[in-house]
Design a protein around this motif. Structure first.
Motif, mmCIF file in Angstrom:
data_model
loop_
_atom_site.group_PDB
_atom_site.id
_atom_site.type_symbol
_atom_site.label_atom_id
_atom_site.label_comp_id
_atom_site.label_asym_id
_atom_site.label_seq_id
_atom_site.Cartn_x
_atom_site.Cartn_y
_atom_site.Cartn_z
ATOM 1 N N ALA A 1 16.333 1.923 -2.328
ATOM 2 C CA ALA A 1 17.730 1.857 -1.850
ATOM 3 C C ALA A 1 18.617 1.113 -2.037
ATOM 4 N N PRO A 2 19.894 1.193 -1.865
ATOM 5 C CA PRO A 2 20.907 -0.801 -1.930
ATOM 6 C C PRO A 2 21.196 -0.901 -0.843
ATOM 7 N N ALA A 3 21.389 -2.628 -1.032
ATOM 8 C CA ALA A 3 21.609 -3.646 0.301
ATOM 9 C C ALA A 3 21.792 -3.197 1.861
ATOM 10 N N ASP A 4 22.719 -1.420 1.472
ATOM 11 C CA ASP A 4 23.191 -1.743 2.907
ATOM 12 C C ASP A 4 22.530 -0.227 3.521
ATOM 13 N N HIS A 5 21.530 0.107 2.801
ATOM 14 C CA HIS A 5 20.589 1.123 3.077
ATOM 15 C C HIS A 5 19.827 1.006 4.649
ATOM 16 N N PRO A 6 19.667 1.975 5.154
ATOM 17 C CA PRO A 6 19.536 2.270 7.227
ATOM 18 C C PRO A 6 18.009 1.750 6.634
ATOM 19 N N LEU A 7 16.844 1.677 5.868
ATOM 20 C CA LEU A 7 15.432 1.004 5.797
ATOM 21 C C LEU A 7 16.316 -0.200 5.530
ATOM 22 N N PHE A 8 17.329 -1.138 5.193
ATOM 23 C CA PHE A 8 16.921 -2.788 5.718
ATOM 24 C C PHE A 8 17.540 -3.323 7.351
ATOM 25 N N THR A 9 17.763 -2.640 7.620
ATOM 26 C CA THR A 9 18.338 -2.415 8.761
ATOM 27 C C THR A 9 16.855 -1.944 10.249
ATOM 28 N N LEU A 10 16.625 -1.558 9.309
ATOM 29 C CA LEU A 10 14.816 -0.676 10.385
ATOM 30 C C LEU A 10 14.077 -2.159 10.704
ATOM 31 N N MET A 11 13.818 -2.505 9.075
ATOM 32 C CA MET A 11 12.911 -3.413 8.697
ATOM 33 C C MET A 11 13.896 -5.050 9.398
ATOM 34 N N GLU A 12 15.058 -5.040 9.210
ATOM 35 C CA GLU A 12 15.209 -6.657 10.339
ATOM 36 C C GLU A 12 14.750 -6.419 11.721
ATOM 37 N N PRO B 1 -0.256 -4.796 14.276
ATOM 38 C CA PRO B 1 0.060 -5.699 15.388
ATOM 39 C C PRO B 1 -1.118 -6.803 14.919
ATOM 40 N N ASP B 2 -2.707 -5.871 14.234
ATOM 41 C CA ASP B 2 -3.115 -6.758 13.734
ATOM 42 C C ASP B 2 -2.890 -7.734 12.954
ATOM 43 N N TYR B 3 -2.365 -7.172 11.783
ATOM 44 C CA TYR B 3 -1.548 -7.861 10.724
ATOM 45 C C TYR B 3 -0.262 -8.176 10.763
ATOM 46 N N PRO B 4 -0.142 -9.332 11.518
ATOM 47 C CA PRO B 4 1.850 -9.953 11.073
ATOM 48 C C PRO B 4 2.989 -9.746 10.117
ATOM 49 N N GLY B 5 3.274 -9.278 10.165
ATOM 50 C CA GLY B 5 4.177 -10.310 9.498
ATOM 51 C C GLY B 5 4.099 -8.306 8.339
ATOM 52 N N ILE B 6 3.223 -7.668 8.764
ATOM 53 C CA ILE B 6 2.955 -6.135 8.214
ATOM 54 C C ILE B 6 3.469 -5.291 8.388
ATOM 55 N N ILE B 7 4.360 -4.342 8.305
ATOM 56 C CA ILE B 7 5.468 -3.455 8.850
ATOM 57 C C ILE B 7 4.739 -1.471 7.922
ATOM 58 N N LEU B 8 4.359 -0.507 8.782
ATOM 59 C CA LEU B 8 4.662 0.236 8.481
ATOM 60 C C LEU B 8 5.855 1.562 8.706
ATOM 61 N N ALA C 1 1.091 -1.186 0.184
ATOM 62 C CA ALA C 1 0.099 -0.370 -0.244
ATOM 63 C C ALA C 1 0.801 1.122 -0.122
ATOM 64 N N VAL C 2 -0.194 2.091 -1.002
ATOM 65 C CA VAL C 2 1.198 3.447 -0.647
ATOM 66 C C VAL C 2 0.063 4.420 -0.857
ATOM 67 N N ASN C 3 0.671 5.283 -0.007
ATOM 68 C CA ASN C 3 -0.546 6.986 -0.339
ATOM 69 C C ASN C 3 0.681 8.129 -1.197
ATOM 70 N N VAL C 4 -0.181 9.144 -1.695
ATOM 71 C CA VAL C 4 -0.211 9.657 -2.445
ATOM 72 C C VAL C 4 1.213 10.561 -2.053
ATOM 73 N N ALA C 5 1.383 11.450 -1.056
ATOM 74 C CA ALA C 5 3.103 11.379 -0.708
ATOM 75 C C ALA C 5 3.830 11.004 -0.460
ATOM 76 N N LEU D 1 12.510 -4.925 13.222
ATOM 77 C CA LEU D 1 11.292 -4.957 13.399
ATOM 78 C C LEU D 1 10.827 -6.251 13.224
ATOM 79 N N GLN D 2 11.434 -6.858 12.294
ATOM 80 C CA GLN D 2 10.728 -8.416 11.383
ATOM 81 C C GLN D 2 12.048 -9.353 13.332
ATOM 82 N N GLN D 3 12.646 -9.035 13.992
ATOM 83 C CA GLN D 3 13.095 -10.081 15.332
ATOM 84 C C GLN D 3 12.053 -9.628 16.373
#
Length: 344
Positions: free
Chosen positions: A30-41, A75-82, A5-9, A43-45
């Motif tokens: 973003a490249p593989a070493d971008h901080p975005l993916f560190t955040l994602m990992e 919490p209501d949607y396991p595996g989903i990250i906002l 899902a994506v908003n207009v912004a 949260l997944q853990q």
């Protein structure tokens, strides 16, 4: 990592459509070493929420610095990250607004002082020099002429400073795109001749509330600075004139409990060498310039006029690109006159 899902912004932020973002996924942003993916990992853990500041996103389509990423599981949607992305333009615009307001006031005070305290003695000096010139020898006559010439130069400076004096604004509802088109035509047939000027306008913008002549003066100064920056660097480039609507800019009006909304944004972008770091903090101060023959009054005047309109300015500069954005009120929110200054 899929995007569901994506908003207009987000479409505006990444300069891609919703469909393009979903097809490419996060790995395309973003490249593989971008901080975005560190955040994602993280949260997944562990779950919960996490924030990262001063992140850079850059690609052929977009470039954003000082981005804050906020990530949280749902919490209501396991595996989903906002994920939310915030660019620090608003805070910087407010900080810079206080800088140019202070500079504008100092210039106004200096203009008043020059007009009242310097012009009278200048007139006496020039009159005395003209009398001496009539009775002086050939060698001394040259010195008397030099005195007169220097008095005229100082008098011309006082005239230029006079534009910073207090003057009543004549505000009305204005189509900002007509003002930009007027400035573009002036530039293409004059000081920006031969430089490509690109327009990227939001055609749905409401009218701006302002003084037409003063706003034209601001835009001419910005476009002229952009053209001179590219010429001085000896490189080919372009100027881009952009408009957008950003509902997030609000300034509190002291003592009233009210908020001033500045949703209409006009940006002048150039592909020149960028603003030197040593000058950036003093950009709107009088007599600050990197040009060999510059007076250092152009951007100080921009700051003064924007202050009179109750607006704000944001400057984002790096080698190869400078954006100067003006945040202005719309006519529907200011139908009685210019917005009052925010105060001390």
């Amino acid at each position: 990592m899929d995007i569901i899902a994506v908003n207009v912004a987000a479409e505006e932020f990444f300069a891609m459509s919703r469909q393009q973002l979903k097809q490419g996924g996060l790995r395309a942003l973003a490249p593989a070493d971008h901080p975005l993916f560190t955040l994602m990992e993280h949260l997944q853990q562990r779950g919960g929420s996490v924030t990262e500041h001063e992140v850079v996103f850059s690609s052929a389509r977009f470039h954003h610095e000082n981005v804050t990423i906020q990530a949280a599981d749902v919490p209501d949607y396991p595996g989903i990250i906002l994920l939310t992305f915030h660019v620090a333009h608003v805070a910087r615009a407010l900080d810079q607004q206080m800088t140019y307001r202070s500079a504008a006031r100092s210039v106004s005070g200096m203009a008043a002082m020059l007009a009242h305290e310097i012009r009278n003695p200048l007139s006496g000096i020039k009159g005395a020099a003209q009398l001496l010139e009539q009775a002086a020898s050939e060698g001394d006559r040259e010195l008397a002429t030099l005195i007169c010439d220097e008095v005229d130069r100082i008098d011309a400076l006082v005239d230029r400073m006079g534009i910073f004096g207090e003057a009543e604004l004549h505000c009305s509802a204005l189509n900002i795109h007509r003002l930009l088109e007027h400035v573009r035509l002036l530039a293409m047939n004059g000081f920006a001749r031969g430089i490509r000027i690109v327009e990227r306008y939001d055609p749905s913008l409401p009218p701006v509330w302002g003084d037409r002549d003063r706003l034209v003066q601001v835009l001419i100064n910005l476009v002229k600075n952009a053209a001179e920056a590219m010429r001085d660097s000896g490189r080919e480039g372009q100027i881009t004139l952009m408009t957008s609507y950003r509902p997030g800019i609000r300034l509190a009006e002291p003592g009233t409990g009210a908020w001033r909304h500045l949703p209409l944004v006009v940006t002048v972008r150039d592909t020149g060498p960028g603003i030197a770091p040593s000058i950036r903090p003093h950009l709107f101060e009088p007599f600050i310039t990197s040009k060999a023959n510059g007076s250092g009054l152009g951007l100080a005047l921009v700051g003064k006029i924007m202050d009179d309109h109750g607006g704000a300015i944001d400057v984002d500069s790096r080698p190869g690109r400078t954006d100067i954005s003006l945040f202005l009120p719309v006519a529907e929110e200011n139908t009685q006159g210019p917005a009052p200054p925010l105060g001390d």
